[in-house]
Each structure stands twice: as structure tokens, then as C-alpha cells.
Scaffold this active site. Sequence first.
Site, PDB file in Angstrom:
ATOM      1  N   ARG A   1       2.781   3.335   4.467  1.00 58.16           N
ATOM      2  CA  ARG A   1       1.924   2.724   4.733  1.00 58.16           C
ATOM      3  C   ARG A   1       3.052   1.542   5.057  1.00 58.16           C
ATOM      4  NH1 ARG A   1       0.864   1.254  -1.350  1.00 58.16           N
ATOM      5  NH2 ARG A   1       2.239  -1.019  -0.307  1.00 58.16           N
TER       6      ARG A   1
ATOM      7  N   HIS B   1      -0.340  -2.530  -0.580  1.00 54.90           N
ATOM      8  CA  HIS B   1      -1.843  -1.025  -0.573  1.00 54.90           C
ATOM      9  C   HIS B   1      -2.873  -1.709  -0.273  1.00 54.90           C
ATOM     10  CE1 HIS B   1      -4.265   1.374  -2.388  1.00 54.90           C
ATOM     11  NE2 HIS B   1      -4.002   0.705  -3.518  1.00 54.90           N
TER      12      HIS B   1
ATOM     13  N   TYR C   1       8.085  -3.963  -5.658  1.00 53.09           N
ATOM     14  CA  TYR C   1       8.773  -2.993  -5.994  1.00 53.09           C
ATOM     15  C   TYR C   1       9.293  -2.276  -4.768  1.00 53.09           C
ATOM     16  CZ  TYR C   1       3.827  -1.707  -3.807  1.00 53.09           C
ATOM     17  OH  TYR C   1       2.455  -1.742  -2.458  1.00 53.09           O
TER      18      TYR C   1
HETATM   19  C1  LIG Z   1      -9.861   7.701  -9.468  1.00 50.86           C
HETATM   20  C2  LIG Z   1      -9.137   6.656  -8.912  1.00 50.86           C
HETATM   21  N1  LIG Z   1      -8.103   5.463  -9.488  1.00 50.86           N
HETATM   22  C3  LIG Z   1      -8.008   4.335  -9.431  1.00 50.86           C
HETATM   23  C4  LIG Z   1      -7.977   4.117  -8.291  1.00 50.86           C
HETATM   24  C5  LIG Z   1      -7.327   2.556  -7.730  1.00 50.86           C
HETATM   25  N2  LIG Z   1      -6.579   3.407  -6.300  1.00 50.86           N
HETATM   26  C6  LIG Z   1      -6.887   2.631  -5.413  1.00 50.86           C
HETATM   27  S1  LIG Z   1      -5.752   3.746  -4.450  1.00 50.86           S
HETATM   28  C7  LIG Z   1      -4.599   4.239  -5.486  1.00 50.86           C
HETATM   29  C8  LIG Z   1      -3.020   4.530  -4.399  1.00 50.86           C
HETATM   30  C9  LIG Z   1      -3.784   6.126  -4.411  1.00 50.86           C
HETATM   31  O1  LIG Z   1      -2.845   6.236  -3.365  1.00 50.86           O
HETATM   32  P1  LIG Z   1      -2.514   6.988  -3.012  1.00 50.86           P
HETATM   33  O2  LIG Z   1      -3.666   8.510  -2.775  1.00 50.86           O
HETATM   34  O3  LIG Z   1      -1.185   7.689  -2.186  1.00 50.86           O
HETATM   35  O4  LIG Z   1      -3.745   7.168  -1.112  1.00 50.86           O
HETATM   36  P2  LIG Z   1      -3.047   5.389  -0.189  1.00 50.86           P
HETATM   37  O5  LIG Z   1      -3.785   4.667  -0.876  1.00 50.86           O
HETATM   38  O6  LIG Z   1      -1.193   4.838  -0.517  1.00 50.86           O
HETATM   39  O7  LIG Z   1      -3.489   5.850   1.269  1.00 50.86           O
HETATM   40  C10 LIG Z   1      -5.529   3.402  -6.405  1.00 50.86           C
HETATM   41  C11 LIG Z   1      -4.456   3.621  -7.703  1.00 50.86           C
HETATM   42  C12 LIG Z   1      -9.192   4.500  -7.123  1.00 50.86           C
HETATM   43  N3  LIG Z   1      -9.206   3.470  -6.310  1.00 50.86           N
HETATM   44  N4  LIG Z   1      -9.522   5.886  -7.911  1.00 50.86           N
END
Ligand SMILES: Cc1ncc(C[n+]2csc(CCOP(=O)(O)OP(=O)(O)O)c2C)c(N)n1
Lengths: 368, 326
Positions: free
Chosen positions: A258, A262, A271
Site C-alpha cells: 500500500r 490507508h 507507524y
Molecule cells: C469488520 C471491520 N472492522 C474494521 C474495519 C475498519 N477497517 C477498514 S479497513 C481496515 C484494515 C483492512 O486491512 P486489509 O484487510 O489488509 O486491507 P487494506 O486496507 O490493507 O486494503 C480496517 C481495520 C472495517 N472496515 N470492517
Amino acid sequence: MPRIQIDIAGRLDHLAILDENGWLDKTLEPEIPPELLIKLHRIMLLSRRFDERLLNLQRQGRIGTFGPIKGQEAAQLGAVALLRDSDWMVPCFREMAAMLWRGTPLEGVILTYGGFNEGGRIPDNQNDLPIAIPVASQLLHAVGLAWAIKYRQKDDIAMVFFGDGATSEGDFHEALNFAGVFQAPVIFVCQNNQWAISIPRSKQTRAKTLAQKAFAYGVPGIQVDGNDILAVYTAAKEAVDRARQGGGPTMIECITYRMMMHTTADDPRRYRTEEEVEKWAKRDPLSRFQKYLTVKGLLVPEKIDVLEKEVETEIQEAVNRAEKQMKNLTDPLHMFEHHFADMPVNVLDQQQELAQELAEQKEEQSNG
Amino acid sequence: MAKMTMVQAINTALRQEMEKDDRVIVLGEDVGRDGGVFRVTDGLIDEFGEQRVVDTPLAESGIVGTSIGMAVYGLRPVCEIQFSGFSYYNFHQIESHAARLRWRSQGRYSVPMVLRAPYGAGVRALEHHSESKEAFYAHIPGLKMVIPSSPRTARALLLSAIRDPDPVIFFESKALYRAFREEVPEEEETIPLGTSQVVQEGKDLTMVAYGAMMRPTLEAAALLKDRDGIDAEVIDLLTIAPLDDELFTQSVRKTGRALVIHEAHRSFGPGAEIVARIMEKSFFYLEAPVARVTGFDIIVPLFSRENSYLPTVTRILTAAHKTLDT
Ligand SMILES: Cc1ncc(C[n+]2csc(CCOP(=O)(O)OP(=O)(O)O)c2C)c(N)n1
Ligand SMILES: [Mg+2]
């Protein structure tokens, strides 16, 4: 009664075909028709520039929060390139490149991030689900789609995207298990971009790879260099061919990064280090692909300039169209729509209640 | 002590309680290094270390399920669910276990944990980031549901929630996180769970609200006074469940008119329970039907229309006048 070792897993490969500078390992080069390579490059460039433009729009306050995809273009396009129109694509929220490939109009993306539900509308001929923000929840829908495809004895497939963080949610494990048990024709494409907001992959799981998790469910898994579109394509082709022939699901772990925050609400300096980001910048999927195409004689620098201009115009026109639409969509009464096939009485009443209130306010203003 | 935002006040409550009580641990997604996506836990990891301020894997059921185990063992976990709209993976753990273990074990075990989660609309966020679904939790026997309305009440209520012997759901309004600053006393201050407060006395109309809706409600009350000389009594519930009906019962018996304001959906929302209590306890004192100003019975729209979803000062005033004119 001996104690003997059980042979549990299949073998786990890591596949890379282009090196960091875009040089090819000829023995592994997949056969991809030139037109497809050229189209893939065009959409990759379009997604890169559109992503940058969205970030600008957000910074100018013209759209709201959004999650940039920069760095993950190959990990998406190499996989969706295998889909037919009748297949299903199930994104999470960072699959803009995959969505554009499938036909989502740019203005749909702008509308969604501009805060309009109307952006979620999927064109009628496109078999994709809308973005799913609750992490990992969409994997089960893809398994259900694939299961239904199998029930109807079609040779279509479903392909679902999710992040490294998603592999920690229970829904991920339930989806892999169901897919394995029912041998559903579904491809799990993990975008392991090393981060889930501020949590590094190493803190998400003790396991060495994410792909190996598939083995626990009797599902084949493979890890690929996700910034190498040829590797992603090759793994996806094996998986898709197998699924179409009744061989069931596969999980592909794309190792990518990424490159940006985020979402626009996040500050990654809290971080992670700039050095880490710079290291990954050297593995940029777009420049590696361009190098490959150039060496192959399918692309010349002048052609890239022409494409850049074309893409810029396409994006500008979409922004214009979207902003015009947003101006015309201000009527709040739209928000009552699309909850049911037939609007229930309480919702209808409330819609009228608001309509009356708005009319009274208008009258007051014109009197006032 | 200095004037604080609600974010700072909650951070202060966590810090002070962690200093005092080593049973308290904070866990959740991004609560450590990042300090939480709203910075509510900012700096806690530096002060208390990774054993007590824990960045967990991305799994809400995991966070809450393990918190239940820790609480049974005698710790006081305060877990953060990043947005209340993502608290459904853990809903099962709350409803099936956190709320029931005391009952199921016939008093042997208890689950003294707090689940903190930001709720509510008004910050131009994505889907699932704007809901106000406190009714889900308020409906569960064995669970307490708390929603502060200001920095000071947030600090005082969070301390009570952490010390409570039973599980508490603690919703924090994103719209209030940095909306204003308030003096938060240095010395420890708590508000007992299950008690509401009269924040403005009046004789003509009772207005019941909580959380983010306190601001438009108080603004409407001030306008009623300035423009029409109407004295509204405004009650801040603070705890949704168990509901304190004492103050609003007294108030309605005095004013004869009541208006309930919340941003949650109208049907089966907290307002329905409040109105029912008024009918049960104060029916013969009423001069007019009790009115509700609420979010509509629709999914909270994406942000371009969220202000049309939310109760506004105008809508509160219209409803107040309708009640007063009856
Ligand atoms: C069930 C849930 N918990 C928390 C969130 C908040 N949240 C959005 S994206 C994210 C991290 C996702 O990480 P990853 O699966 O690695 O996807 P990336 O964002 O790196 O594309 C979080 C904690 C959410 N959208 N859904
Ligand atoms: Mg990730």
C-alpha cells in the site's frame, strides 16, 4: 501403534516472473495475447492516474474520504484479466483498478466518494457486487455466487478480493471452508499490501505466509509477486482454468504494498518509515510492466505520452460529468429509495414528512 | 485542569484508571502505535507498554471474545471497536456471553468489561461509519448502554463504566470528539450509570435527548426561550439502558408536554421506550401527544445527504411548536 507423520499440505510456491527492473524470466513467461497486454497496460495507467486525481479531489474538498490503491494495480488487473463478462467479481474497498477493468464508470467511483449512494449502481451487464467495507464479509458472498454457478452447472466462476487484515476475521475462514467443502468455483485473491491501517502483516498472523492458510481447508494456495502482473496472471490462469473444469477453489496471495495512506483520514508517518515506502517504490508494478512491454516491442515511449494524454482527458471528462451529476442530485428525498421493492408505509410517510418540511422552508425563504 | 475535547477527556479517563488499576488493559485495532483512528488512545502505549495497550489482529469477535475471558479471570478489559458499524462480528459474543455469563453461572462469574465504539453521523464518512444503533444493545438484558454528551460527562461516565462489575457498551459520538472543549476537573469525578441529568430547567415542555443530539436540542431550547419565551426543561439521559425514567417522569408531570430527540432510526428506537414509559407513568398529566424527532427509518445515506437524515434544530423547533400548540 506408531507415531507417524501425516502429509497434510500440497506444495506452496512463490512465483515471480519479472524482476524488480522489469526483466523477464523467459522460461516462465505466460502466453498473453498482445491486445490483452495493451489493454491491461491502458487500464493500469488509467487507474494510476485516476487514483492520483481522486487524491487531489479529496485534498480540495471536492470528494470525501477514500482509500488510494497505488501500488496494487498489477495485483488486481493480472487476476481480473482472466474473467469473462458472465463471471462474477466481488471487491472489497480498494479494488478500483479491478472495477474499472470490469466496466465501472469513473463517475460512479467519484459519486461514491463524493457521498452519493447513486455511485454504487453497478451497470446492468456487469456481474459485480458493490464495494464491501466490513472487512472479509464479502468472501462468503463470492462463495455463494460460485456455489450457485455450480448448482446451475455453468462454467463461470467468482473472484473475490480482500486484504491481509481480512485473513484474521472469522468470515475469511468460513469462506475458505465452505468453498473447500462444496468445491465452489471461486478464486480468493488476497491483496497482501503489508498493512492493515497501522498493523503490519507480521502482527496479523504468526504464520509465515497467508497462502498456507488455504491448506487447512483443503484448498490449493499460491503466493506471487503481486507487483508483477505476469506472475499474478499466471497464477490466476491456473486457478481459473481449474475452477472452470470443476476443480474447485484456489487462494492466491499477492505480495504487494500500500504505497499511500490507508485512507485520506490516515497518517502513515505514525507507524511506518519512509525508507520502507521507498524500497517498495522501486518495485512499482506500472514501470515494470512498461519495461516488459517496451522490450517486447509492444510499447514505445511516444506511445506512453499519447496514452497519458488520452487518459488525462478521459479522467477530466469523467470528473466534469460527475460534478455536474452531483449538482443535480441534491434532492434529499432520494435517500428514501431502494430499501425495498415496495416502499413500506412508515418510510413513505417519513418521506412525505420531509418533503413537506422542505416545501415549508422554501416558502419561508421566498417570503423571508 | 485544562479545557479538553472529548477525545482528550476519554484519553485522560483511560490514563488515570490505568495508572491506578493494573487490571485495566486497552485492546483493539490500531489502538497502540497509531493511538486509535481518532487518537483516543494516543500515547497510552508509550506510557503503559504493549502488554497493556494492545494492537490486536483485525477481528472484532476475537477482541470481544477474549475480553470476556480476561474479564472472567479478573482483569478489566476496555476494548475499542473502531466504529460501532463494525461491532456486528462481535455482537454475538456480547449478546450470547458478555450479557449472560453472570446469569448462566448463577452469580459465580461476571464480565466487567467495557466496549468503546464511536457512533453517529456528521463527519462525512463512508458507509457503516455513521450509524446510531444503540437500541440493539439497549435491548439486551444484562448489558448497560452509555452515551456521553460532552468531554466532562465522557470522562466521568467512562470511569464508572470501567469500575462497573458488569459489561458496559460505551458509545462515543464522532461528531462530538473535537466539536468543543470543556473544563474537566482534575480530581476524580464519576457519574453513576443509570442516572440522567436535568441540564436546563423549565416548566413548559420536556425535551429528552442524549449524545450528539444534546447540542441541537439545547440550541432549539435556547431559541424557544429567546423567540417565544418558552421554558423548556432539557434532560440528558447519559445512560440508555438501564433507563432512568425518574427525572423525565417528574418533568413531564410538571410540563405536560414532551419531545424526544435521537439520531437513531425512529421505529423501535430508544424514543419508543421513552414514550412508552411516559404513557405508563404520566398519561394523566399529558396535555399533548408526546412527539419524536429522530433519524428516519432508512439506512444512513452517504454523506452528501446525511444532514437531511439527522434531526436538525429546525425539525426540533417544528415538533416543539406542534406539541405546544396542541
Ligand atoms: C469488520 C471491520 N472492522 C474494521 C474495519 C475498519 N477497517 C477498514 S479497513 C481496515 C484494515 C483492512 O486491512 P486489509 O484487510 O489488509 O486491507 P487494506 O486496507 O490493507 O486494503 C480496517 C481495520 C472495517 N472496515 N470492517
Ligand atoms: Mg492490507
